[in-house]
Design a protein around this motif. Sequence first.
Motif, PDB file in Angstrom:
ATOM      1  N   GLU A 150      50.970  46.249  51.558  1.00 28.39           N
ATOM      2  CA  GLU A 150      52.236  45.694  52.048  1.00 28.39           C
ATOM      3  C   GLU A 150      52.987  45.224  50.803  1.00 28.39           C
ATOM      4  N   PRO A 151      53.912  46.055  50.292  1.00 26.51           N
ATOM      5  CA  PRO A 151      54.546  45.755  49.002  1.00 26.51           C
ATOM      6  C   PRO A 151      55.139  44.352  48.936  1.00 26.51           C
ATOM      7  N   GLY A 152      54.750  43.632  47.895  1.00 32.40           N
ATOM      8  CA  GLY A 152      55.254  42.294  47.674  1.00 32.40           C
ATOM      9  C   GLY A 152      54.551  41.218  48.462  1.00 32.40           C
ATOM     10  N   ALA A 153      53.721  41.602  49.436  1.00 32.08           N
ATOM     11  CA  ALA A 153      53.055  40.618  50.294  1.00 32.08           C
ATOM     12  C   ALA A 153      51.537  40.673  50.146  1.00 32.08           C
ATOM     13  N   SER A 154      50.973  41.865  50.275  1.00 31.21           N
ATOM     14  CA  SER A 154      49.518  42.009  50.208  1.00 31.21           C
ATOM     15  C   SER A 154      49.195  43.346  49.556  1.00 31.21           C
ATOM     16  N   GLU A 155      48.653  43.295  48.346  1.00 29.06           N
ATOM     17  CA  GLU A 155      48.380  44.507  47.580  1.00 29.06           C
ATOM     18  C   GLU A 155      46.981  44.426  46.978  1.00 29.06           C
ATOM     19  N   TYR A 156      46.367  45.578  46.794  1.00 31.38           N
ATOM     20  CA  TYR A 156      44.971  45.622  46.353  1.00 31.38           C
ATOM     21  C   TYR A 156      44.836  46.279  44.983  1.00 31.38           C
ATOM     22  N   VAL A 157      43.778  45.872  44.295  1.00 30.68           N
ATOM     23  CA  VAL A 157      43.483  46.428  42.979  1.00 30.68           C
ATOM     24  C   VAL A 157      41.974  46.433  42.792  1.00 30.68           C
ATOM     25  N   LEU A 158      41.472  47.462  42.141  1.00 28.34           N
ATOM     26  CA  LEU A 158      40.050  47.559  41.819  1.00 28.34           C
ATOM     27  C   LEU A 158      39.835  47.180  40.357  1.00 28.34           C
ATOM     28  N   LEU A 159      38.874  46.303  40.146  1.00 20.74           N
ATOM     29  CA  LEU A 159      38.455  45.909  38.803  1.00 20.74           C
ATOM     30  C   LEU A 159      37.001  46.327  38.649  1.00 20.74           C
ATOM     31  N   ALA A 160      36.735  47.190  37.690  1.00 16.57           N
ATOM     32  CA  ALA A 160      35.382  47.723  37.540  1.00 16.57           C
ATOM     33  C   ALA A 160      34.918  47.628  36.092  1.00 16.57           C
ATOM     34  N   ARG A 161      33.629  47.346  35.950  1.00 17.48           N
ATOM     35  CA  ARG A 161      32.946  47.447  34.660  1.00 17.48           C
ATOM     36  C   ARG A 161      31.830  48.456  34.860  1.00 17.48           C
ATOM     37  N   LEU A 162      31.870  49.556  34.126  1.00 18.35           N
ATOM     38  CA  LEU A 162      30.948  50.657  34.355  1.00 18.35           C
ATOM     39  C   LEU A 162      30.207  51.014  33.077  1.00 18.35           C
ATOM     40  N   THR A 163      28.909  51.222  33.211  1.00 21.60           N
ATOM     41  CA  THR A 163      28.089  51.690  32.095  1.00 21.60           C
ATOM     42  C   THR A 163      27.204  52.824  32.593  1.00 21.60           C
ATOM     43  N   THR A 164      26.796  53.692  31.689  1.00 25.44           N
ATOM     44  CA  THR A 164      25.971  54.831  32.073  1.00 25.44           C
ATOM     45  C   THR A 164      24.522  54.670  31.627  1.00 25.44           C
ATOM     46  N   ASP A 165      24.303  54.086  30.470  1.00 24.82           N
ATOM     47  CA  ASP A 165      22.957  53.926  29.934  1.00 24.82           C
ATOM     48  C   ASP A 165      22.795  52.532  29.360  1.00 24.82           C
ATOM     49  N   GLN A 166      21.548  52.106  29.249  1.00 21.99           N
ATOM     50  CA  GLN A 166      21.266  50.818  28.634  1.00 21.99           C
ATOM     51  C   GLN A 166      21.725  50.836  27.185  1.00 21.99           C
ATOM     52  N   GLY A 167      22.520  49.855  26.811  1.00 20.71           N
ATOM     53  CA  GLY A 167      23.007  49.780  25.447  1.00 20.71           C
ATOM     54  C   GLY A 167      24.327  50.489  25.216  1.00 20.71           C
ATOM     55  N   ALA A 168      24.783  51.275  26.206  1.00 25.60           N
ATOM     56  CA  ALA A 168      26.066  51.959  26.055  1.00 25.60           C
ATOM     57  C   ALA A 168      27.204  50.965  26.229  1.00 25.60           C
ATOM     58  N   ARG A 169      28.289  51.205  25.548  1.00 20.90           N
ATOM     59  CA  ARG A 169      29.456  50.340  25.670  1.00 20.90           C
ATOM     60  C   ARG A 169      30.110  50.570  27.036  1.00 20.90           C
ATOM     61  N   PRO A 170      30.653  49.527  27.632  1.00 20.65           N
ATOM     62  CA  PRO A 170      31.203  49.664  28.985  1.00 20.65           C
ATOM     63  C   PRO A 170      32.609  50.241  29.024  1.00 20.65           C
ATOM     64  N   VAL A 171      32.968  50.717  30.208  1.00 19.81           N
ATOM     65  CA  VAL A 171      34.334  51.121  30.521  1.00 19.81           C
ATOM     66  C   VAL A 171      34.862  50.129  31.556  1.00 19.81           C
ATOM     67  N   PHE A 172      36.016  49.547  31.282  1.00 17.82           N
ATOM     68  CA  PHE A 172      36.668  48.642  32.227  1.00 17.82           C
ATOM     69  C   PHE A 172      37.857  49.369  32.842  1.00 17.82           C
ATOM     70  N   LEU A 173      37.901  49.367  34.165  1.00 16.51           N
ATOM     71  CA  LEU A 173      38.984  50.020  34.888  1.00 16.51           C
ATOM     72  C   LEU A 173      39.828  48.985  35.617  1.00 16.51           C
ATOM     73  N   PHE A 174      41.135  49.166  35.545  1.00 14.95           N
ATOM     74  CA  PHE A 174      42.073  48.306  36.253  1.00 14.95           C
ATOM     75  C   PHE A 174      43.071  49.221  36.955  1.00 14.95           C
ATOM     76  N   PHE A 175      42.845  49.512  38.208  1.00 13.54           N
ATOM     77  CA  PHE A 175      43.860  50.312  38.879  1.00 13.54           C
ATOM     78  C   PHE A 175      44.139  49.758  40.264  1.00 13.54           C
ATOM     79  N   GLY A 176      45.444  49.541  40.461  1.00 12.66           N
ATOM     80  CA  GLY A 176      45.896  48.926  41.689  1.00 12.66           C
ATOM     81  C   GLY A 176      46.975  49.740  42.365  1.00 12.66           C
ATOM     82  N   GLN A 177      47.449  49.219  43.478  1.00 10.80           N
ATOM     83  CA  GLN A 177      48.446  49.930  44.267  1.00 10.80           C
ATOM     84  C   GLN A 177      49.847  49.824  43.675  1.00 10.80           C
ATOM     85  N   ARG A 178      50.068  48.829  42.814  1.00 16.47           N
ATOM     86  CA  ARG A 178      51.327  48.700  42.079  1.00 16.47           C
ATOM     87  C   ARG A 178      51.010  48.190  40.680  1.00 16.47           C
TER      88      ARG A 178
END
Length: 247
Positions: A150-178
Amino acid sequence: MTDDVRNIVLGVVAAGISATLGWLARTYLWRRRLRRKQAFFGLPGNSECILVVNRDSSRDGSVHRFDVFALLELSALIKDCGAHTQIIWHDATQQGFGERTEFCVGGPGSNRRSLAHLHSMLPGVKINMDAEAGPDQAAFQVGSERYRMEPGASEYVLLARLTTDQGARPVFLFFGQRAITNQAATRYLARHHEKLARKHGSGSFCLLLKVVNSQAYGPDVVELVADVTRAAQTAAPGTRASHRAAS
């Protein structure tokens, strides 16, 4: 030496010892917090990371101002860790992940890198990328749950921290609807990274956040809807991975 002088000298010595111990304690605590912060972000001192920048197709390929604000939030975090950053356009990034920490700003509609990460690491997430206006425009579907904007009223966004292997550097994702929700997610990370580090350690997570009344409050009022890590990382059975929510 009189008793008064002796007491003054002892008081000065005691004050000096107390001040020194206090300084050592504060320095120890500061360094411990810094090491924890560096470990969570995968940014040891003098390390390098990349900021992957999207392009706003509705603005002749320029970066939306709220995404610029998001990059500034992340730059401050990186500087606090004593690391260095390289800014790369999303369509000029051709490398794997794990060697350098990566901060990827913008959804799959404006950021090809986000689209690749979504496809490979978050197969349970589908995003409606139809340009036509409608109730499902930019809607998220995580597992069986759908989240409409609902633009301007209620909007969603995903915040993720992702790794593939132990010791690997992470990837941070920030993607939302606006774009403003991307900034809200980076601000949420800046404010709550210590709590997230205590809860998730060096593992992966995916959080669904809701930005409340951005028209009035901007990116400041953010609610944690759910930890959707399991659903986001699990592809729906019997369906092919897609990045468009079912209409």
